[in-house]
Design an enzyme around this catalytic site. Sequence first.
Site, short mmCIF file in Angstrom:
data_model
loop_
_atom_site.label_atom_id
_atom_site.label_comp_id
_atom_site.label_asym_id
_atom_site.label_seq_id
_atom_site.Cartn_x
_atom_site.Cartn_y
_atom_site.Cartn_z
N GLY A 1 4.48 -8.20 10.68
CA GLY A 1 4.96 -9.06 9.60
C GLY A 1 5.07 -8.27 8.31
O GLY A 1 4.78 -7.07 8.28
N LYS B 1 8.82 -4.26 -2.03
CA LYS B 1 7.98 -3.57 -1.04
C LYS B 1 6.86 -2.85 -1.78
O LYS B 1 7.12 -2.04 -2.67
CB LYS B 1 8.83 -2.56 -0.26
CG LYS B 1 8.05 -1.83 0.82
CD LYS B 1 9.01 -1.06 1.71
CE LYS B 1 8.29 -0.17 2.70
NZ LYS B 1 9.24 0.56 3.54
N GLY C 1 -1.39 -3.22 1.55
CA GLY C 1 -0.29 -3.97 0.93
C GLY C 1 0.51 -3.15 -0.06
O GLY C 1 1.37 -3.68 -0.77
N ASP D 1 14.09 -0.38 6.84
CA ASP D 1 12.74 0.17 6.82
C ASP D 1 12.71 1.70 6.90
O ASP D 1 12.44 2.31 7.95
CB ASP D 1 11.89 -0.43 7.96
CG ASP D 1 11.38 -1.81 7.58
OD1 ASP D 1 11.92 -2.39 6.62
OD2 ASP D 1 10.46 -2.31 8.24
N ASP E 1 10.55 -3.78 15.52
CA ASP E 1 10.35 -4.46 14.24
C ASP E 1 11.10 -3.75 13.11
O ASP E 1 11.20 -4.27 12.00
CB ASP E 1 8.86 -4.58 13.88
CG ASP E 1 8.13 -3.24 13.99
OD1 ASP E 1 8.04 -2.71 15.10
OD2 ASP E 1 7.68 -2.73 12.95
N ASN E 2 11.64 -2.58 13.39
CA ASN E 2 12.45 -1.88 12.40
C ASN E 2 13.93 -1.89 12.77
O ASN E 2 14.71 -1.09 12.27
CB ASN E 2 11.97 -0.43 12.25
CG ASN E 2 10.61 -0.35 11.59
OD1 ASN E 2 10.20 -1.24 10.86
ND2 ASN E 2 9.88 0.72 11.86
P1 AMP Z 1 6.39 0.31 9.37
O1 AMP Z 1 6.00 1.30 10.39
O2 AMP Z 1 6.37 0.82 7.96
O3 AMP Z 1 7.67 -0.38 9.68
O4 AMP Z 1 5.23 -0.82 9.35
C1 AMP Z 1 4.74 -1.45 10.50
C2 AMP Z 1 3.92 -2.64 10.12
O5 AMP Z 1 2.80 -2.25 9.32
C3 AMP Z 1 4.65 -3.70 9.31
O6 AMP Z 1 4.18 -4.95 9.71
C4 AMP Z 1 4.27 -3.37 7.90
O7 AMP Z 1 4.33 -4.50 7.05
C5 AMP Z 1 2.82 -2.93 8.07
N1 AMP Z 1 2.38 -2.00 7.02
C6 AMP Z 1 2.77 -0.72 6.84
N2 AMP Z 1 2.13 -0.18 5.79
C7 AMP Z 1 1.35 -1.15 5.26
C8 AMP Z 1 0.44 -1.24 4.16
N3 AMP Z 1 0.21 -0.18 3.38
N4 AMP Z 1 -0.20 -2.40 3.95
C9 AMP Z 1 0.02 -3.44 4.73
N5 AMP Z 1 0.85 -3.45 5.78
C10 AMP Z 1 1.50 -2.32 6.06
MG MG Z 2 8.79 -1.70 9.31
#
Ligand code: AMP
Ligand code: MG
Length: 485
Positions: free
Chosen positions: A89, A107, A120, A259, A249-250
Amino acid sequence: MKLNELELSVDYFQFDEKFYQKLESTPLNNPHLISYSKSACDLIGLDYSSCESESFVAFVNGENVLKGSVPYAMAYAGHQFGYFVPQLGDGRAVNLGSINTWHLQTKGSGLTRFSRQGDGRAVLRSSIREYIMSEHMHALGIPTTRALAIIGSTHPIYRAYDDIETGAVVMRMSPSWIRIGTFEYFARGKNAEENLRKLADYVIKQSYPHLENEENKYEKFYCELVEKTAKLLAKWQAYGFMHGVMNTDNMSVAGLTIDYGPFAFMDNFEMDCICNHTDMEGRYSFSNQPEIARWNLEVFAFILGKICSFKKLVGYLKSFISIHQKEYLKLMNKRLGLDINLSSDNNIDLVISLLESLEKAKIDYNCFFYRLSKLENLNDISSITDISIFRESIFEWFKEYKKVIKNQNQDFKKMKDLMKTVNPKFIIKNYMLQEAIEKAKNGDFKLTNDLLFIAQNPYLEHKEYERYSNPTPMEHANIQLSCSS
Ligand code: AMP
Ligand code: MG
């Protein structure tokens, strides 16, 4: 319009609350503007002067909530490196609502219900990368989400144990933020079919409105997505773009690049190049990208097949590779200045041997095309061999190229006109972004802004940045980046 005149609307609350979380952003400390994109402002009718104001920084920082905006984070699931993860999510992204069909999202704006172990936040370096690259992809004609602005802060962020970084926020904009992973999430639990139908209707309304009243609209939506994704991947491959984390998810259900993480534009051409440091097995290597996109669409077929004919979806998916190859060859022919209509086989052998010879020569991929389009004639290719570490394969390939040109009776001068429309002088490489990041860390945002301008206008001369039109310096070529962003 001035910032405070913009009015957003939110259309996501038609779904059950388990699919999203209404929330407030957690602002960064001491926020300041780093850059905004005029071209993105135009999309939402925002005055440039508004972006220089404190209230704009507060808006990006989540402290100034515009009229009509009700911030929320979306739930999704996804296959990460091939394995299903049921709960992902927006762990650090907050949706604000849409204007002119553009859905605004920040973001790095704090914890959400979906943050898992994350903080976050987004660090300055990854935010600058996404900000510039999404605008660059758009300028190259590659479907992508966009970026309106970036702010920095003094907010401390801990990623590596020996380094304290600072938090930043990018205001992203997209016609859609729905991912294959969103469908994977909706497909679980009670009333899965009803929820899936609702989500599919939402996506059709948002991104495929011409299908709204069609029979078999879910199958048609999938069919169009297969085509869009196959063509998107053709563009990535033709320009040497590597996404790095093509988890479901990307993957956008609107066929966009979304993303941005450890992405890279190819420096020296390497067919199996892996740009993501954590991708040990090369699942997301350059050469694997089209097959991975197809695999992701297959995952999607299993989900969407719950509300329409799975068999038909699989049938459509079979066309993925042929659509992809056709589009890829079309682009590659253009990049070589060749008229694809004059060749019965789309010059496929010439393209394959080009890739082999570029790899052997260890030559900068996009510089090759730029220099090809600048050649005076085909008898002097020294501007190209000068940037090749090994030259033999380049000489050999040019023999084939000349043969094709002769057989097809093509005029090199005219070929160059075609090439100039698709071979930009500048492709933004990771080392350039790194230079901008180093400066920005010290509070100097000029290079970030200059690089944005180059990224948005890659065909212009930009004389003062001539060096960026040269091959990536050896010590910076084909370096892997990590996911930690
Ligand atoms: P990503 O690989 O960047 O597409 O992220 C995969 C998942 O991890 C997604 O659900 C992102 O929202 C979550 N995510 C990545 N980095 C963070 C972060 N620093 N804090 C919270 N959630 C994160
Ligand atoms: Mg992502």
